[in-house]
Design a protein around this motif. Structure first.
Motif, short mmCIF file in Angstrom:
data_model
loop_
_atom_site.label_atom_id
_atom_site.label_comp_id
_atom_site.label_asym_id
_atom_site.label_seq_id
_atom_site.Cartn_x
_atom_site.Cartn_y
_atom_site.Cartn_z
N PHE A 522 0.85 -1.19 0.00
CA PHE A 522 0.00 0.00 0.00
C PHE A 522 0.90 1.24 0.00
O PHE A 522 1.28 1.76 1.06
N THR A 523 1.24 1.74 -1.17
CA THR A 523 2.05 2.94 -1.29
C THR A 523 1.14 4.14 -1.55
O THR A 523 0.03 3.99 -2.08
N PRO A 524 1.57 5.35 -1.20
CA PRO A 524 0.75 6.54 -1.46
C PRO A 524 0.39 6.70 -2.95
O PRO A 524 -0.72 7.11 -3.29
N GLU A 525 1.35 6.37 -3.82
CA GLU A 525 1.10 6.52 -5.26
C GLU A 525 0.00 5.56 -5.72
O GLU A 525 -0.88 5.94 -6.51
N ALA A 526 0.02 4.33 -5.20
CA ALA A 526 -0.99 3.35 -5.58
C ALA A 526 -2.36 3.76 -5.05
O ALA A 526 -3.37 3.65 -5.77
N ILE A 527 -2.39 4.25 -3.81
CA ILE A 527 -3.66 4.65 -3.21
C ILE A 527 -4.26 5.83 -3.97
O ILE A 527 -5.47 5.91 -4.18
N GLU A 528 -3.42 6.78 -4.39
CA GLU A 528 -3.91 7.98 -5.07
C GLU A 528 -4.67 7.64 -6.36
O GLU A 528 -5.63 8.30 -6.73
N THR A 529 -4.23 6.59 -7.07
CA THR A 529 -4.91 6.22 -8.32
C THR A 529 -6.35 5.80 -8.08
O THR A 529 -7.19 5.87 -8.98
N LEU A 530 -6.68 5.36 -6.87
CA LEU A 530 -8.04 4.89 -6.57
C LEU A 530 -9.03 6.05 -6.42
O LEU A 530 -10.23 5.83 -6.36
N ARG A 531 -8.52 7.27 -6.38
CA ARG A 531 -9.41 8.43 -6.31
C ARG A 531 -10.16 8.60 -7.66
O ARG A 531 -11.18 9.27 -7.73
N TYR A 532 -9.64 7.95 -8.70
CA TYR A 532 -10.19 8.16 -10.05
C TYR A 532 -10.63 6.83 -10.67
O TYR A 532 -10.01 5.78 -10.46
N ASP A 533 -11.67 6.92 -11.48
CA ASP A 533 -12.11 5.77 -12.27
C ASP A 533 -11.01 5.45 -13.28
O ASP A 533 -10.49 6.34 -13.97
N LYS A 534 -10.64 4.18 -13.37
CA LYS A 534 -9.52 3.79 -14.22
C LYS A 534 -9.73 4.20 -15.68
O LYS A 534 -8.80 4.59 -16.37
N SER A 535 -10.98 4.11 -16.15
CA SER A 535 -11.26 4.42 -17.55
C SER A 535 -11.24 5.92 -17.83
O SER A 535 -11.23 6.35 -18.99
N LEU A 536 -11.28 6.75 -16.75
CA LEU A 536 -11.27 8.21 -16.90
C LEU A 536 -10.14 8.85 -16.09
O LEU A 536 -10.27 9.96 -15.61
N TRP A 587 -17.72 10.37 -8.61
CA TRP A 587 -16.67 10.80 -7.70
C TRP A 587 -16.85 10.20 -6.31
O TRP A 587 -15.87 9.82 -5.65
N GLN A 588 -18.11 10.10 -5.85
CA GLN A 588 -18.38 9.55 -4.51
C GLN A 588 -17.95 8.09 -4.42
O GLN A 588 -17.39 7.65 -3.42
N GLN A 589 -18.25 7.31 -5.48
CA GLN A 589 -17.88 5.89 -5.46
C GLN A 589 -16.37 5.73 -5.37
O GLN A 589 -15.86 4.86 -4.64
N GLN A 590 -15.64 6.56 -6.10
CA GLN A 590 -14.19 6.48 -6.03
C GLN A 590 -13.67 6.97 -4.67
O GLN A 590 -12.67 6.45 -4.16
#
Length: 780
Positions: A522-536, A587-590
């Motif tokens: 669990f790195t900060p960089e990996a966690i940050e990507t979860l703020r966004y939908d992968k397709s967008l 945005w809420q789901q992410q």
């Protein structure tokens, strides 16, 4: 008609354009007048002899019988053709109205055109001849053109005649008329830098094709013959094939009926072909206009012989809606039934990529082959294609499925490679495919490849891209190699010939898999990507940086601004994606997933998992401990975000499966292997009796192997793969069968490089010769 006389006639007609149409039409539009006038004058000259009989029949039907509508059967009988003209005019008589006004000439000309039978009127309509007549009259050149075409110095009639000086003008046969048509078309297209080959196939190539399909069964020809060309152009294939059949000296002296069928999409060439058929006394209704691919015009019919030179490299995208409903093929001509690797029969797509529809024309002909039974002896096909039809398309693609369907049904007899620069509009290599659904015994299960690429004679003058041709002896040599079923050619021959079994062209395409190995942290960089939908990912990250926490309330207020930004920054978003970006729920789901990941990061700390399977178990426990509820999709996204491939990590287990008793026996039979060979197919013993592990595969490490149909897949794997990658396995669910033909592979001969010493010696010799020449020039 000899070659010299033919050229003289073509040149005379060609000169009419420059003499009469200059300054009235741009050069590219000359053909719009010359070609229809050639057709019209030919028809007019044929009807001249029976003009009086036709007029008598008209008078008889109108006066004696009192018919308001004339009976075409009586008029056809009177004219001697399937066409006629009921007006009092001929082109010679129209010329006599020169003393009257242009308006009167146009009126008489239109009355003349109105007098034709419906089949000629259709041709006139396709040529848009009435518009041309009015335009020429307005420019005061109509009479000039009319006088040229009725000149006593040219003969477009089927009978010999004299010119005003008493010189003999040879008769113009129907075949000669066909040559005139196509030579004019070629010259006009060449003049305009257009593709002459769309309409014109070299006569010697057609001659070769016709000999190849008729010669093997010349002694078993049926009492009536049907011939079909689905891309007939001006009808050259149809004309030449019939000529070879009926000719006494060079042909087969066939006495039965020959019925010609064709379809052509170009109005102008269709009009020429149809008029040619009418002139020959053929049924013009057998020539249809329109797209062969869009409409199955001859549905339900089958033909003895089919010849074609379909367009290659031409898109059929506009016709897809007639062939496919979405991704599903709805036209039965382009659906075929094939067996998969396990022997299950399935209906598959037999359509090539939309940029090149040439193989669809071949499938059209295949769909119209006659069945083989006691009464019918099947069909023979000759079709010209470029090289892409031999090898384009991977296993399972439409192109490969077409080749596979033809070869596995044992219909492909031979493929002949032609020389480069044989055609007028292209210098690429072309090939003649020969198909027969009633192969003789000695050809069954085999395909003959003939390389005639070096067999030609040079032309004295190039015709477009065409700079060479087949001489008669070349045609005879190729035909002989085919008829005698050569397996090799004599050493002194320019031909190359080889025989192959059908399966030699086939192959398995198999995916070779390697296990997925994942490291988790669990790195900060990996966690940050979860703020966004992968397709967008890109637009969401940019919008978050711009609007911050406002995104969680929705961005509808910024809709126009975001839409313009999407275009400006090249996000290439559709309306649905933009709506998703504006929606607060996205945005809420992410955010829920992002915050859950933060809690899990606090729980696991800096731990690094080299065993993804262990991590998966601990993750489930952690979610319960932290009272976090994630959907299966959210959990999957989280696990993907925090894991990366690492060759040192443990393999990721996909599932564990019990294989015992009948289940194990069926699987071993299915795979054709022993129990100890199961790991080669992805089943690894777990250590528990009867239990096997199936691992996840790493897509980035996947390899595709092409294995000949003649080879066992497992044998190939053990020899070529397993020694180098011990942990790889065969994914038999991925197996597809494909077919391709490669002339380069089968006929390529390596030429060793010359020794350096020999090259250096030649250079020294040339240098001395140059020095000697220089001294001679300078006189020193």
């Amino acid at each position: 008609m000899n070659h010299q006389t033919h050229n003289k006639l073509v040149n005379f007609i060609w000169s009419i354009a420059d003499d009469c149409l200059r300054d009235v039409y741009v050069r590219g539009k000359y053909r719009d007048v010359i070609l229809p006038f050639v057709v019209l004058r030919r028809i007019d000259s044929l009807l001249e002899e029976t003009k009086d009989r036709v007029m008598e029949e008209v008078q008889f039907q109108k006066g004696t019988l009192g018919q308001a509508v004339l009976d075409p059967r009586g008029l056809q009988k009177a004219s001697g053709y399937v066409f006629y003209n009921t007006s009092p005019w001929t082109m010679e008589k129209l010329k006599g109205t020169a003393t009257n006004s242009q308006q009167k000439l146009v009126a008489n000309f239109e009355e003349y055109l109105d007098g034709f039978s419906d089949n000629v009127k259709e041709i006139i309509g396709k040529f848009k001849l009435r518009e041309q007549i009015r335009h020429m009259a307005a420019k005061d050149v109509l009479l000039d053109v009319l006088e040229k075409f009725t000149s006593s110095y040219i003969n477009l009639t089927p009978k010999e005649k004299k010119d005003p000086e008493g010189r003999t003008l040879p008769a113009l046969s129907n075949l000669g008329m066909g040559y005139v048509f196509e030579e004019l078309i070629r010259k006009f297209n060449e003049e305009n830098n257009e593709e002459a080959g769309e309409h014109f196939t070299p006569r010697e190539v057609i001659r070769l094709m016709t000999k190849l399909i008729f010669e093997p069964i010349k002694d078993q020809l049926p009492p009536a013959i049907t011939i079909y060309d689905p891309a007939c152009g001006t009808g050259g294939m149809l004309t030449e094939s019939e000529n070879l059949l009926v000719e006494e000296e060079e042909g087969y002296g066939y006495k039965g009926d020959v019925y010609l069928y064709g379809k052509e999409i170009n109005d102008e060439t269709y009009a020429i072909c149809k008029s040619d058929m009418m002139i020959k006394g053929k049924n013009p209704g057998h020539i249809r206009v329109g797209s062969t691919l869009s409409t199955d015009e001859f549905s339900g019919l089958s033909f003895h012989f089919m010849l074609s030179n379909p367009p290659y490299g031409k898109s059929w995208a506009t016709e897809q809606k007639y062939i496919k409903d979405g991704k599903e093929v709805i036209d039965p001509r382009f659906r075929v039934r094939l067996k998969d690797y396990w022997g299950n029969v399935e209906t598959v797509d037999a359509t090539p990529r939309s940029s090149d529809g040439q193989l669809l024309f071949l499938m059209e002909m295949v769909s119209k082959m006659k069945p083989v039974n006691k009464r019918l002896s099947g069909s023979r096909i000759a079709s010209v294609h470029n090289g892409s039809s031999l090898f384009t398309g991977d296993a399972g693609s439409g192109e490969s499925n077409i080749r596979r369907y033809i070869i596995e049904n044992d219909w492909l007899e031979a493929i002949i490679q032609l020389p480069n620069n044989m055609f007028y509009n292209t210098g690429i290599t072309t090939y003649i495919w020969l198909l027969d659904n009633n192969k003789p015994e000695h050809r069954k299960g085999k395909v003959q490849l003939i390389d005639a690429g070096n067999l030609y004679r040079k032309l004295r003058k190039n015709l477009g891209n065409k700079n060479c041709e087949f001489a008669p002896e070349h045609i005879e040599l190729i035909t002989r190699a085919y008829l005698e079923n050569w397996d090799s050619a004599p050493e002194d021959s320019l031909l190359k010939v080889k025989q192959f079994r059908n399966e030699d062209f086939g192959y398995y395409k198999v995916n070779i898999e390697r296990p997925r190995r994942l490291k988790v942290q669990f790195t900060p960089e990996a966690i940050e990507t979860l703020r966004y939908d992968k397709s967008l990912q890109t637009p969401m990250q940019a919008l978050y940086e711009t609007y911050g926490e406002k995104v969680y309330a929705g961005l509808s207020a910024y809709a126009d601004e975001i839409s313009h930004r999407s275009e400006r920054e090249g996000w290439e978003l559709n309306k649905k994606q933009i709506a998703k970006l504006l929606d607060a729920d996205t945005w809420q789901q992410q955010k829920v997933l992002y915050e859950a990941a933060q809690q899990l990061a606090a729980h696991f700390g800096d731990r690094v998992f080299m065993d993804f399977n262990r991590f998966s178990e601990e993750l489930d426990e952690a979610l319960k401990t932290l009272n976090l509820s994630l959907s299966a999709a959210q959990k999957k996204n989280l696990m993907q975000a925090v894991s990366v491939y690492d060759a040192q990590a443990e393999k990721v287990v996909k599932k564990k499966e019990k294989l015992q008793g009948d289940k194990l026996s069926k699987l071993l039979d299915h795979l054709g292997c022993k129990e100890e060979e199961l790991p080669y197919f992805g089943y690894y013993p777990s250590g528990k009796k009867g239990e096997y592990i199936v691992y996840e595969s790493e897509t980035d490490l996947r390899d595709a192997e092409q294995i000949g149909l003649n080879e066992n897949i497992l044998d190939y794997f053990l020899r070529e793969v397993q020694p180098h990658v011990p942990e790889a396995w065969i994914d038999l669910d991925s197996v597809k069968m494909g077919y391709e033909v490669s002339f380069n592979k089968y006929f390529y001969q390596h030429t060793p490089l010359r020794p350096v010493e020999e090259i250096a010696g030649d250079l020294w010799t040339l240098e001395q010769e140059a020095e000697g020449l220089l001294k001679e020039i300078l006189g020193c």
